[in-house]
Structures are given as structure tokens and as C-alpha cells.
Design a protein around this motif. Structure first.
Motif, PDB file in Angstrom:
ATOM      1  N   VAL A 182      88.640 -49.603 -62.016  1.00 41.93           N
ATOM      2  CA  VAL A 182      88.094 -49.282 -63.344  1.00 41.93           C
ATOM      3  C   VAL A 182      87.020 -48.218 -63.134  1.00 41.93           C
ATOM      4  CG1 VAL A 182      86.969 -50.193 -65.409  1.00 41.93           C
ATOM      5  CG2 VAL A 182      88.492 -51.664 -64.056  1.00 41.93           C
ATOM      6  N   ALA A 214      86.911 -48.127 -68.886  1.00 34.69           N
ATOM      7  CA  ALA A 214      88.238 -48.703 -69.113  1.00 34.69           C
ATOM      8  C   ALA A 214      89.038 -47.620 -69.846  1.00 34.69           C
ATOM      9  CB  ALA A 214      88.128 -49.977 -69.945  1.00 34.69           C
ATOM     10  N   ALA A 240      86.073 -54.687 -64.835  1.00 32.22           N
ATOM     11  CA  ALA A 240      85.699 -54.167 -66.158  1.00 32.22           C
ATOM     12  C   ALA A 240      84.642 -55.068 -66.791  1.00 32.22           C
ATOM     13  CB  ALA A 240      86.925 -54.081 -67.063  1.00 32.22           C
TER      14      ALA A 240
END
Ligand code: GCB
Length: 610
Positions: A186, A384, A399
Motif C-alpha cells: 500500500v 490505497a 492500509a
């Protein structure tokens, strides 16, 4: 063990811990406001493209890493294949790509070493604050692995209290930074910005009392805005203490006893001036326990949504914004100084903004504080971005952690009104579930702010030639404000297509056009259909703004983007040269025509929304 005494053994037995998030302690609120030493400057480095620092020839992990020992030859027959003392240095904070031509496109591992001479007073706790290391960090102190962290844009803290004695001694601090992109990461391995590697933000050594004020939240109560709600969390052995929160200028204060977890909740009357966009009012706030004291500057305001309106302090606002990447003006790269942060925000102010979208990851803390002082509303987001590995629990964990770190760090900034959980993610049940869970994390941690994401709108050509845009993304149900990126005229048709767009409201929530834009090379002129010319970009802005004027539920925009920024996805010779040219300013701050177009529009909007 001192680094000098360590034998040069390449021991190969147990693996390094598999987890990527170990050893760091909960974040200390307002690190800059604590007694600290700055560990920035020249750090010696070993560039390690083959990861010899932590694996052997059979690809087995080393128990303790080779470079982490920071060893030196002691006998003339010693075989040592690195030498930090003789190695080149890189500046911290900063990325390696823009500091050395041969590392421009480098992605991989670099070992950073800095020696520190330290002594510790009895009862003192020492915590290293890393503002950000992109993207993975392993922190070794005198050869011991103390912590690992993943997530290149948020801070982490590592405690070294037990490793430092009363006598001043030299210690070795080694940080392995690795920025290899990965599908499960991420952000994922594909993104439209430079993957600047290294210790990209400041490193500090915090000196804290044995029991310290670890975290606090001091905000206006959205339900009863004549009062402030606060909580204070202690860390240490003496969790039971009386704590006090005070705003001396207002003569307001409250105190309370902490509970068994070291947490106290307090309420204070608020009879001050509100923080407002372009009219920021900050107060000195004292947070005090029996064993510690911190001072902060905090503003007080409310933010809420009412139908399609965004209300700040109960007043409807139109978010006159611009998107910004964390890229240093004039020189490129990361490791922005406070002056560089301010420069970007001053340009936004000159454009007529009351709002900035800090894309596509949490920017440095000083940037958010500068926005707070300048009265710029902030959209803050986690990376993200595009197609994450939605089904991978490790991707979700990363995330979720980055979201928590962002909110923990910036929750006292009045400027921040929007937490964004994602940008341009392809709709699927797994993705919507993933992002919905992130909205739940954000709401649980901070019920006072609005949650958003940048999504795509569905669009359909109608028999009458118009194109209808509507948001059909199921994520919208979980958002307070819906951000939409729309690139008609650039990726989709030519700018004259923009006039055919009609927006239909499907969600009954405020719409923010989180992106639109066009690439233009500063100084390149042509007619309005000459791609890459300033004229094309200006024409596209004119068409977009004319169209957006008539969208009844539009409550803001943050066109893409304030300044040209580096991206490996942009190789076009002479025009791009690895720069995304959608800036209203060149990377040297030169204004393209479209800057003036948006500036005039914002001047009009500012009049209409008074
Ligand atoms: C987008 C992305 C942004 C890109 C931009 C572009 O939609 O959100 O990160 O840089 O488009 O220039 O294509």
C-alpha cells in the motif's frame, strides 16, 4: 555490545521476524513539542541492491544482519566488505533518488548509519521518532534489531531506553530502508508518482519522563460546540495521575484523574474564536500530567454535512482547492523543509484556495501544521491507490495501520476536515468490503471528521448527444463526501466533449471533483487543441469550470495538480522527461495559463459564497 567489538560472523540460522510491524511503540503525540535532539544531517550509507545485508547465498535470512553490526576492522586479517566510515553519505531527511544521479531510478535497499553519543538520566525514556521511511524500515541499535515498520508516509517510534546507560557512550544507529514495490503493498507496485526511497522525513530522539503524556485529543464537541472534549493518555509505570488541560488565553481549564489504563476524559468551556478557513485562530493548549507537560497550538471548529452542503462552523462552504503532491519545489524530491511546505501552500493561497487535497498519502506533519496556521482546509489520504490486493489480509493490515497512524498524528489539526480512504479503485465486492472496513476504522478513531474517497462516476452517452455522469459506486453509501476524478478532455475525448456532460445526483451527498486536469509544458504555446500546450490546458480548464458551475450538488474541487511532479510513468522526451505535466505551475513555480483561469474562477466563487 559495542559495534567495534562485534566479530565479523555471517551467522545463518534463524530468520528475521516475518512480521513487518514489530518493535515500535505507540506514537507520541506532537513529537516536535517534546525535548528532543535532531538526528538529521549526513548519514553514511551502503547501497545494497542484492540484499546481502540480510540474506546469505542460499537465500536464507541472517540472524543478525551483516551491515547492521556497523563493524570495523580490528585486525589486519579481518575480512570486512563494507565500511560505513569510508562510505559516502546521504542527507536525512531526503530521498536517495534525487541526491545521487546513479540512484535516480534505484529501487531496493539502502543501509543508513549514524553514530550517536548518548547518556540517559535515571527515569528518562528515550524514543526515536522516524517521520517516515519509504517504504519498509528495519531499525538496529548497536547491532540489535529493535523494530520494523512498513508504510512509507507515516511516522513510527522506537524506544531505546534500555539500550542507553548513565555514562555517555557512542552508539550505532543503523536503518535499513527498502522501497521495492510490491503487488500486495500500500501503495501497490503501480502508481503515478516517484517511489522516492530512503529516510525521507526527519529523525528525532525524544527525551521523555518515565511516565509521559503519550497522546491527547482536544477538539470542539460537535454536539455541544460551546465545549471542548478532550482525552489524555499516559504511558509508563505511573498510570494513575491527575491530568490537566488548559487554554490560558481563554482562562479555560479542566482536570481529571486517569483510569486504570492511564486515560482521562475532560470537558472545558469554549468561549473563544473559532478556527475558520482563511481566518485561522489557534490557541496555546497545555496538556499536563504530574510527570509531564506538553504545549500545542490547536484550533477549534466544527465540520459536518447537511444534505449536499459541507458546513464549517455551521456555514456552508465551497471547497476551492487544488491537489498537491509532496514534492519539493525547484529541486524535486522529498525531505521538504518547512519553507518548501509553505511555498506550496502559499501558491495555493495565491490561486484563491481555501482548501488543499494532500495527495496521495499523508504529507509530512509540518505541512499539515502549516495549513492549520494558514487557514487551509485539508483532505488527507492514505495510499490505497488503484488495484490493491483486496483479498490479502496483510494488504488490509497495512492500509488500516497507515490510516491509524495518519489519524493519530493529525487529529488535533482543525485544518483537516476530510480523511480519504482511497483513490480510483476498481469496484468489486472485495474492494468495497476492504474500503468499507477502512471507513469504519476512520469513524471509530475520529467521529468528528468527514470520510471521503476519490471514486469514478459511471457515464453514459445519451441519444441527444449528452453524457450523463452519476456515482453508482456502492462505496458512496459509506462516505460523507463523495470525491470523483473525471478526466474528460484529456483521457476521454477532447475538451469540447466537456460541454456535453450532465451530472445526476444519485447519492444525495456533497460532491467534490477531486481531480480533473491536462498536461502542459510550461512555455509551450499552440492553439487550444495542441496537446501539451498551455493553451490546451487552459481551454480544458475553461470548459471544465463552465460545466461545473451548473452542478447543483458540487461543493468543491481540487484539480490535478498544483505543480508538475516526477513520475516514472511519464517518459515522453522533451515534454515530460519523467515529469507529470498536469501542474498549474512548472516544478520551478512558473505559472501556466490555466493557473489564471482557475484563479479567476475561485475569485468568483469566493464572492458568490460569501
Ligand atoms: C489520476 C490519478 C493521479 C494521476 C492522474 C494523471 O487519476 O489519481 O494520481 O497522476 O490521474 O495525471 O493521470
Amino acid at each position: 555490545m559495542s559495534p567495534r567489538s562485534i566479530a565479523l560472523a555471517l551467522l545463518v540460522t534463524a530468520a528475521l521476524p516475518a512480521a513487518t510491524q514489530t518493535g515500535h511503540v505507540p506514537l507520541v503525540q506532537h513529537a516536535d513539542g517534546r525535548a528532543h535532539e535532531v538526528l538529521d544531517g549526513a548519514w553514511r550509507v551502503v547501497v545494497d541492491p542484492y540484499d546481502v545485508g540480510y540474506r546469505n547465498i542460499f537465500d536464507e535470512p541472517l540472524t543478525t544482519s551483516w551491515f547492521a553490526h556497523d563493524a570495523q576492522e580490528t585486525e589486519r586479517w579481518d575480512r570486512l566488505e563494507y565500511d560505513f566510515d569510508a562510505a559516502d553519505a546521504l542527507h536525512v531527511p531526503g530521498d536517495w533518488n534525487s541526491q545521487r544521479p546513479e540512484l535516480f531510478l534505484y529501487e531496493g535497499t539502502v543501509w543508513y548509519r549514524r553514530r550517536v553519543r548518548l547518556a540517559r538520566a535515571e527515569d528518562e525514556r528515550l524514543i526515536l521518532r522516524f517521520g517516515a521511511v519509504n517504504a519498509r524500515a528495519r531499525v538496529f541499535f548497536d547491532g540489535d534489531l529493535l523494530a520494523e515498520h512498513e508504510g512509507g508516509y507515516t511516522p513510527f517510534d522506537v524506544e531505546i531506553t534500555d539500550h542507553v546507560g548513565a555514562e555517555a557512550e557512542d552508539h550505532s544507529l543503523v536503518v535499513m530502508a527498502n522501497d521495492t514495490r510490491s503487488k500486495a503493498g500500500v501503495p501497490m507496485d503501480n502508481m503515478d508518482w516517484w517511489n522516492y526511497g530512503g529516510i525521507t522525513r526527519s529523525v528525532r530522539l525524544l527525551r521523555l519522563p518515565a511516565t509521559y503524556v503519550r497522546d491527547y485529543s482536544v477538539q470542539l464537541d460537535p454536539e455541544a460546540p460551546e465545549e471542548i472534549v478532550a482525552w489524555v493518555a499516559l504511558d509508563g509505570a505511573r498510570l494513575g495521575q491527575r491530568v490537566r488541560v488548559a487554554i490560558p488565553e481563554l482562562g479555560a481549564e479542566a482536570s481529571a484523574q486517569t483510569d486504570a489504563d492511564g486515560v482521562a476524559r475532560l470537558r472545558l468551556p469554549f468561549r473563544g474564536e473559532r478556527w475558520a478557513p482563511l481566518d485561522p485562530r489557534l490557541y496555546d493548549v497545555v496538556v499536563e500530567a504530574e510527570t509531564d507537560r506538553v504545549e500545542d497550538r490547536i484550533g477549534f471548529r466544527t465540520v459536518e454535512v447537511d444534505g449536499v452542503d459541507v458546513l464549517v462552523n455551521g456555514e456552508p462552504v465551497f471547497l476551492r482547492g487544488i491537489s498537491i503532491h509532496e514534492e519539493a519545489p525547484f529541486r524535486g524530491g522529498r525531505g521538504l523543509t518547512p519553507d518548501e511546505d509553505r511555498q506550496l501552500l502559499e501558491w495555493a493561497t495565491e490561486l484563491g484556495c481555501n482548501y488543499v487535497r494532500l495527495a496521495h498519502y499523508p504529507h509530512n506533519e509540518a505541512m499539515v501544521r502549516a495549513a492549520d496556521e494558514m487557514g487551509l482546509l485539508v483532505w488527507s489520504e492514505i495510499p490505497a491507490y488503484w488495484a490493491l490486493a483486496w483479498d490479502d489480509p496483510a494488504t488490509f493490515a497495512s492500509a488500516d495501520q497507515q490510516l491509524r497512524e495518519m489519524i493519530t498524528r493529525d487529529k488535533n489539526r482543525a485544518a483537516v476536515v476530510l480523511w480519504s480512504v482511497a483513490n480510483e479503485t476498481p469496484v468489486s465486492p472485495a474492494r468495497t468490503d476492504f474500503l468499507t472496513r477502512l471507513t469504519e476504522t476512520a469513524r471509530a478513531l475520529d467521529p468528528t471528521r468527514l470520510i471521503t474517497a476519490a471514486v469514478f462516476a459511471d457515464h453514459e452517452r445519451q441519444p441527444d448527444g449528452s453524457t450523463v455522469f452519476r456515482v453508482e459506486d456502492p462505496l458512496a453509501e459509506h462516505l460523507d463526501v463523495v470525491g470523483v476524478n473525471e478526466y474528460v478532455g484529456w483521457y476521454d475525448g477532447l475538451p469540447d466533449k466537456i460541454g456535453t456532460i450532465r451530472w445526476e445526483d444519485t447519492v444525495g451527498k456533497p460532491l467534490v471533483l477531486s481531480e480533473f486536469g491536462a498536461g502542459a509544458l510550461y512555455g509551450l504555446r499552440g492553439d487550444s487543441l495542441t496537446r501539451w500546450s498551455e493553451d490546451y490546458q487552459a481551454y480544458l480548464y475553461e470548459e471544465q469550470l463552465a460545466m461545473l458551475r451548473d452542478v447543483p450538488f458540487l461543493r468543491g474541487l481540487s484539480p490535478w495538480i498544483l505543480m508538475d511532479f516526477r513520475s516514472p510513468r511519464r517518459p515522453l522526451p522533451t515534454i515530460q522527461e519523467f515529469w507529470n505535466r498536469k501542474g498549474l505551475l512548472s516544478e520551478r513555480g512558473e505559472r501556466k495559463l490555466a493557473f489564471g483561469v482557475l484563479q479567476r474562477f475561485y475569485a468568483e466563487v469566493a464572492r458568490d459564497w460569501r
